[in-house]
Write a protein that holds these residues in place. Sequence first.
Motif: not given
Length: 281
Positions: A150-174
């Motif tokens: 929508d014409s907005k530059l945005k950024c979503t931040g992740y825990d790479g360890r969660v993405l790789r399946g090394l740990k469970a998510s503690a906080v939802s990505a924002k």
Amino acid sequence: MSRQQGFSLVELMISLLLGTIITGAVIQVLVSSRVTNSLNQAVAQVQESGRFIMTRLSRELVEVGRYDTVSATIDNSVDVVSEAAYVENHPIVLIGDMANDTTLGSTQEGSTGHDTLVVSMLDSQDCTGSNHGYVDDEEFHVVNHYFVSDSKLKCTGYDGRVLRGLKASAVSAKTVTLLDNVVSFQVQYGISDEAENSTGQAISYVTANDLEGLRANNQQVVALRWGLLLRSYENQVVQTATPRFAVLNEDAVTMDNRHYYQVFTKTLALRNMKNFVRSSR
């Protein structure tokens, strides 16, 4: 008895004509001043936005690929040696890299679309300021996803360890909005020579579509080049000509004449990746 002298019809017509000319000139000056002021405001707004976003992206992206295994602030709940090897060999995340989100990755979309940029690094917080439940100032594998919606530059931040399946998510990505009025966001990647021959310098710039094959050839991303086409708010200016703009390697596109537009570009050497490539020789 004296007769009062008035203006003749000719004199009245001349006076009216002069008054009309003067009034028209004043109106023209006022309109011209308003147009100039609107243009100046549009230019200032776009340039301020451009300086802000280029500074912010430079500050965040310079850390891409960084992983200091001797840092005392790393959360060591995972094998940090293995994680370091992963981050240093995957500074740019491609589709399929992350086990828990195989659709996440950097993409090339062409002139009519926006590129996406997904990067890995060691840090204590992501691009949204979230520490994903770790202790303050404790470093972990951060993944930042930059994209336009929508014409907005945005950024979503992740825990790479969660993405790789090394740990469970503690906080939802924002997701946070970094900038409004973005017309185009394009990214190129500076690629090193093959590791055994490389000095850590970029020998060419490619798009995200080329990265998988180059990675398989043991060539690393050692620099980033990005471009943004920004526009002013609607109806701030009226230009006589219809402008055309090209961002990086994309074809020029035609814009409307109701906005002020400007292209901003930056090339950034990834010092961490350059050092990693040199040490791999």
